[in-house]
Design an enzyme around this catalytic site. Structure first.
Site, PDB file in Angstrom:
ATOM      1  CG  ASP A  92     -13.458  34.487  81.024  1.00  0.00           C
ATOM      2  OD1 ASP A  92     -13.534  35.977  81.232  1.00  0.00           O
ATOM      3  OD2 ASP A  92     -12.431  34.222  80.992  1.00  0.00           O
ATOM      4  CG  ASN A 133      -5.908  31.125  84.102  1.00  0.00           C
ATOM      5  OD1 ASN A 133      -4.779  31.072  83.985  1.00  0.00           O
ATOM      6  ND2 ASN A 133      -6.719  31.596  83.769  1.00  0.00           N
ATOM      7  CE1 TYR A 142      -0.336  39.517  86.249  1.00  0.00           C
ATOM      8  CE2 TYR A 142       2.313  39.190  86.260  1.00  0.00           C
ATOM      9  CZ  TYR A 142       0.370  38.676  85.964  1.00  0.00           C
ATOM     10  OH  TYR A 142       0.837  37.593  85.080  1.00  0.00           O
ATOM     11  CE  LYS A 146      -0.326  36.734  88.457  1.00  0.00           C
ATOM     12  NZ  LYS A 146      -1.787  35.828  87.786  1.00  0.00           N
ATOM     13  CB  ILE A 177       1.789  32.113  78.211  1.00  0.00           C
ATOM     14  CG1 ILE A 177       2.658  31.493  79.443  1.00  0.00           C
ATOM     15  CG2 ILE A 177       1.869  31.073  77.478  1.00  0.00           C
ATOM     16  CD1 ILE A 177       3.978  30.954  79.089  1.00  0.00           C
ATOM     17  CB  THR A 202      -2.541  34.339  76.426  1.00  0.00           C
ATOM     18  OG1 THR A 202      -2.021  35.421  77.132  1.00  0.00           O
ATOM     19  CG2 THR A 202      -1.482  32.979  76.793  1.00  0.00           C
TER      20      THR A 202
END
Length: 254
Positions: A42, A95, A161, A165, A194, A196
């Site tokens: 990360d 991810n 985005y 994707k 989600i 997050t």
């Protein structure tokens, strides 16, 4: 009859990008619980190191590698450090991603477009490029790429985005066609919204609006996505490659 308690990733090495929080963290922890030695990667060093500490506290093995995945040389270094620490690479969960600028196409800045494409799409190619080369050296592996429900449908004000994707899904399919016969499976997951840090700052009214878009009546949890990632990475999914799996509370069924 004696119960088989062998962990399904025992002896294997997994890389997780964007692993300091959210879906990446949940997957890193689950890989470790199943016996994998985990490379936690990360840009957020403090939070990433905390994930490593959590894995070690649970009896697992892990290292942290700081990397900006929009830079190919840093994606290469993640793979090199995985091999230096653990000797091989078997599994990768690509991810890392950002939400990016939200504007209609005519108003979106060139810089905003470039940034979200670099982090959400180019990075997946860079990571796969180096991961595949290494996996071929030890006879194969499994790659899971994090796409989105927006890898299948559009969403106003999020063209960068959405385009990225969609691109991840296409890249996944191409990689599977090229490498499945050589022992590397490549699949993609498509989470809906989600809970997050990616959506944490949206505000309660926006979150309620998003919740209503999911027929299941709630947002997803990071662990629910991680469960699918783990399955796709495992030998249980040995005939699954080139696929896109939604984790979306029926969002795409509408």
């Amino acid at each position: 009859m004696k119960e088989n308690t062998a962990k399904q990733f025992a002896g294997r090495v997994a890389i997780v990008t964007g692993a300091s929080s959210g879906i990446g963290k949940a997957a890193a922890l689950q890989y470790a619980r199943e016996g994998a030695r985990v490379v936690v990667s990360d840009i957020a060093q403090d939070k990433g190191s905390q994930v490593v500490d959590e894995i070690k506290a649970g009896g697992g093995e892990a290292i942290f590698v700081k990397a900006d995945v929009s830079k190919p040389e840093e994606c290469e270094q993640v793979v090199k450090q995985a091999v230096a620490a653990f000797g091989r690479l078997d599994v990768a969960f690509n991810n890392a991603g950002i939400g990016g600028e939200t504007n209609p196409v005519g108003d979106m800045s060139i810089e905003g477009w470039d940034k979200v494409i670099a982090i959400n799409l180019n990075s997946v190619f860079y990571c796969m490029h180096y991961q595949i080369r290494q996996m071929l050296q030890n006879g194969g592996g499994a790659i899971v790429n994090n796409s989105s429900i927006l890898g299948q449908v559009g969403f106003a004000t999020s063209a960068g985005y959405v385009a990225a994707k969609h691109g991840v899904v296409g890249l996944t399919k191409s990689g599977a066609l090229e490498y499945s016969a050589r022992g590397i499976r490549v699949n993609a997951v498509g989470p809906a919204f989600i809970r997050t840090p990616l959506i944490a700052d949206m505000g309660e009214e926006t979150l309620q609006m998003l919740t209503q878009k999911h027929p299941i009546g709630r947002l997803g949890e990071a662990e629910e996505v991680a469960e699918l990632v783990i399955w796709l990475s495992s030998d249980k999914a040995s005939f699954v490659t080139g696929a896109y799996y939604a984790v979306d509370g029926a969002y795409l069924a509408q």
